[in-house]
Design a protein around this motif. Structure first.
Motif, mmCIF file in Angstrom:
data_model
loop_
_atom_site.group_PDB
_atom_site.id
_atom_site.type_symbol
_atom_site.label_atom_id
_atom_site.label_comp_id
_atom_site.label_asym_id
_atom_site.label_seq_id
_atom_site.Cartn_x
_atom_site.Cartn_y
_atom_site.Cartn_z
ATOM 1 N N PRO A 94 31.797 -5.204 -30.637
ATOM 2 C CA PRO A 94 31.972 -3.823 -30.178
ATOM 3 C C PRO A 94 33.329 -3.639 -29.510
ATOM 4 O O PRO A 94 33.882 -4.570 -28.933
ATOM 5 C CB PRO A 94 30.841 -3.627 -29.176
ATOM 6 C CG PRO A 94 30.552 -5.001 -28.663
ATOM 7 C CD PRO A 94 30.834 -5.937 -29.818
ATOM 8 N N ALA A 95 33.861 -2.452 -29.605
ATOM 9 C CA ALA A 95 35.111 -2.130 -28.914
ATOM 10 C C ALA A 95 34.869 -2.192 -27.409
ATOM 11 O O ALA A 95 33.782 -1.858 -26.931
ATOM 12 C CB ALA A 95 35.593 -0.738 -29.311
ATOM 13 N N PRO A 96 35.862 -2.613 -26.637
ATOM 14 C CA PRO A 96 35.670 -2.653 -25.183
ATOM 15 C C PRO A 96 35.613 -1.238 -24.625
ATOM 16 O O PRO A 96 36.256 -0.320 -25.124
ATOM 17 C CB PRO A 96 36.911 -3.391 -24.691
ATOM 18 C CG PRO A 96 37.945 -3.134 -25.739
ATOM 19 C CD PRO A 96 37.193 -3.056 -27.029
ATOM 20 N N SER A 97 34.838 -1.087 -23.581
ATOM 21 C CA SER A 97 34.806 0.179 -22.854
ATOM 22 C C SER A 97 36.056 0.245 -21.978
ATOM 23 O O SER A 97 36.437 -0.749 -21.354
ATOM 24 C CB SER A 97 33.545 0.239 -21.995
ATOM 25 O OG SER A 97 33.565 1.371 -21.171
ATOM 26 N N VAL A 98 36.700 1.396 -21.956
ATOM 27 C CA VAL A 98 37.919 1.586 -21.174
ATOM 28 C C VAL A 98 37.777 2.864 -20.365
ATOM 29 O O VAL A 98 37.318 3.887 -20.883
ATOM 30 C CB VAL A 98 39.166 1.678 -22.092
ATOM 31 C CG1 VAL A 98 40.426 1.945 -21.276
ATOM 32 C CG2 VAL A 98 39.312 0.421 -22.925
ATOM 33 N N ASN A 99 38.170 2.806 -19.092
ATOM 34 C CA ASN A 99 38.153 3.983 -18.237
ATOM 35 C C ASN A 99 39.507 4.080 -17.539
ATOM 36 O O ASN A 99 39.869 3.210 -16.743
ATOM 37 C CB ASN A 99 37.022 3.890 -17.204
ATOM 38 C CG ASN A 99 36.882 5.142 -16.375
ATOM 39 O OD1 ASN A 99 37.803 5.955 -16.296
ATOM 40 N ND2 ASN A 99 35.736 5.310 -15.756
ATOM 41 N N ALA A 100 40.255 5.141 -17.840
ATOM 42 C CA ALA A 100 41.573 5.352 -17.242
ATOM 43 C C ALA A 100 41.481 6.054 -15.883
ATOM 44 O O ALA A 100 42.487 6.190 -15.196
ATOM 45 C CB ALA A 100 42.457 6.158 -18.192
ATOM 46 N N GLY A 101 40.302 6.511 -15.497
ATOM 47 C CA GLY A 101 40.130 7.196 -14.220
ATOM 48 C C GLY A 101 40.054 8.700 -14.396
ATOM 49 O O GLY A 101 40.163 9.227 -15.511
ATOM 50 N N ASN A 102 39.847 9.386 -13.285
ATOM 51 C CA ASN A 102 39.755 10.850 -13.285
ATOM 52 C C ASN A 102 41.138 11.471 -13.235
ATOM 53 O O ASN A 102 42.069 10.904 -12.666
ATOM 54 C CB ASN A 102 38.932 11.330 -12.081
ATOM 55 C CG ASN A 102 37.493 10.867 -12.151
ATOM 56 O OD1 ASN A 102 36.917 10.767 -13.227
ATOM 57 N ND2 ASN A 102 36.911 10.563 -11.006
ATOM 58 N N ASP A 103 41.265 12.672 -13.797
ATOM 59 C CA ASP A 103 42.530 13.396 -13.768
ATOM 60 C C ASP A 103 42.994 13.572 -12.318
ATOM 61 O O ASP A 103 42.176 13.710 -11.402
ATOM 62 C CB ASP A 103 42.380 14.758 -14.439
ATOM 63 C CG ASP A 103 42.119 14.641 -15.939
ATOM 64 O OD1 ASP A 103 42.228 13.524 -16.493
ATOM 65 O OD2 ASP A 103 41.807 15.677 -16.554
ATOM 66 N N LEU A 104 44.308 13.578 -12.133
ATOM 67 C CA LEU A 104 44.914 13.630 -10.803
ATOM 68 C C LEU A 104 45.998 14.689 -10.738
ATOM 69 O O LEU A 104 46.545 15.085 -11.766
ATOM 70 C CB LEU A 104 45.549 12.270 -10.468
ATOM 71 C CG LEU A 104 44.627 11.058 -10.497
ATOM 72 C CD1 LEU A 104 45.451 9.774 -10.493
ATOM 73 C CD2 LEU A 104 43.696 11.095 -9.299
ATOM 74 N N SER A 105 46.345 15.107 -9.532
ATOM 75 C CA SER A 105 47.460 16.030 -9.313
ATOM 76 C C SER A 105 48.383 15.447 -8.259
ATOM 77 O O SER A 105 47.928 14.859 -7.276
ATOM 78 C CB SER A 105 46.961 17.398 -8.848
ATOM 79 O OG SER A 105 46.231 18.036 -9.871
ATOM 80 N N ILE A 106 49.695 15.604 -8.504
ATOM 81 C CA ILE A 106 50.706 15.155 -7.552
ATOM 82 C C ILE A 106 51.768 16.239 -7.425
ATOM 83 O O ILE A 106 51.846 17.131 -8.273
ATOM 84 C CB ILE A 106 51.362 13.823 -7.979
ATOM 85 C CG1 ILE A 106 52.097 13.972 -9.319
ATOM 86 C CG2 ILE A 106 50.354 12.698 -8.018
ATOM 87 C CD1 ILE A 106 52.938 12.759 -9.703
#
Length: 168
Positions: free
Chosen positions: A30-42
């Protein structure tokens, strides 16, 4: 589905004749699960840390894209980015064999805009309301003497001489 099994392949020619089967033991990973995180503002000019996660076992490679000079460590799960405008970053984790997972995060770049009202002349001893217009969330009037609220978008001033106030 993921797992190990046998795949059977038969060929059929233009006359409809079927070949003998070829059997192949195969493992589907199976493909690995990837999480880049929640959208952010700067704010414009700031940098922020992105922290990705994955279910991949050690030995994988990771890459943040686009890597246009705004990513400090593009091959690490944790990196700092300094985008000049709103950017979607993609985190790809590759475990080899053509098997990879991907996720994205949007870094919104907020541009603070602020303007102060026109110059005014008052008599000594008078008070004037100074106002600013903009989309900021914090303010600082300077110099901050002879003001009642130097950290608000609007303040009252009673300078004892010619004074140039600025707002940030």
């Amino acid at each position: 589905n993921a797992g190990t099994g046998t795949i059977q392949l038969n060929a059929v020619n233009q006359y409809g004749c079927t070949s003998s089967p070829i059997l192949k033991n195969t493992t589907v990973t199976p493909a690995p699960s990837v999480n880049a995180g929640n959208d952010l503002s700067i704010c414009q000019g700031d940098s922020i840390e992105l922290t990705g996660t994955t279910t991949a076992n050690p030995g994988y490679t990771s890459a943040w894209t686009p890597n246009n000079g705004t990513v400090s460590s593009p091959s690490n799960l944790q990196t700092y980015v300094t985008p000049t405008d709103t950017t979607t970053y993609y985190l790809t984790v590759d475990i080899g064999g053509g098997c990879s997972g991907i996720d994205s995060i949007v870094v919104n770049v907020e541009i603070a805009e602020i303007t102060a009202a026109n110059d005014v002349t008052i008599c000594e001893g008078d008070t004037i309301e100074l106002t600013s217009i903009g989309n900021g969330t914090s303010y600082q009037w300077t110099p901050n003497n002879f003001l009642d609220q130097a950290t608000n978008d609007t303040t009252n001033a009673w300078p004892n001489g010619t004074t140039k106030y600025t707002i940030e």
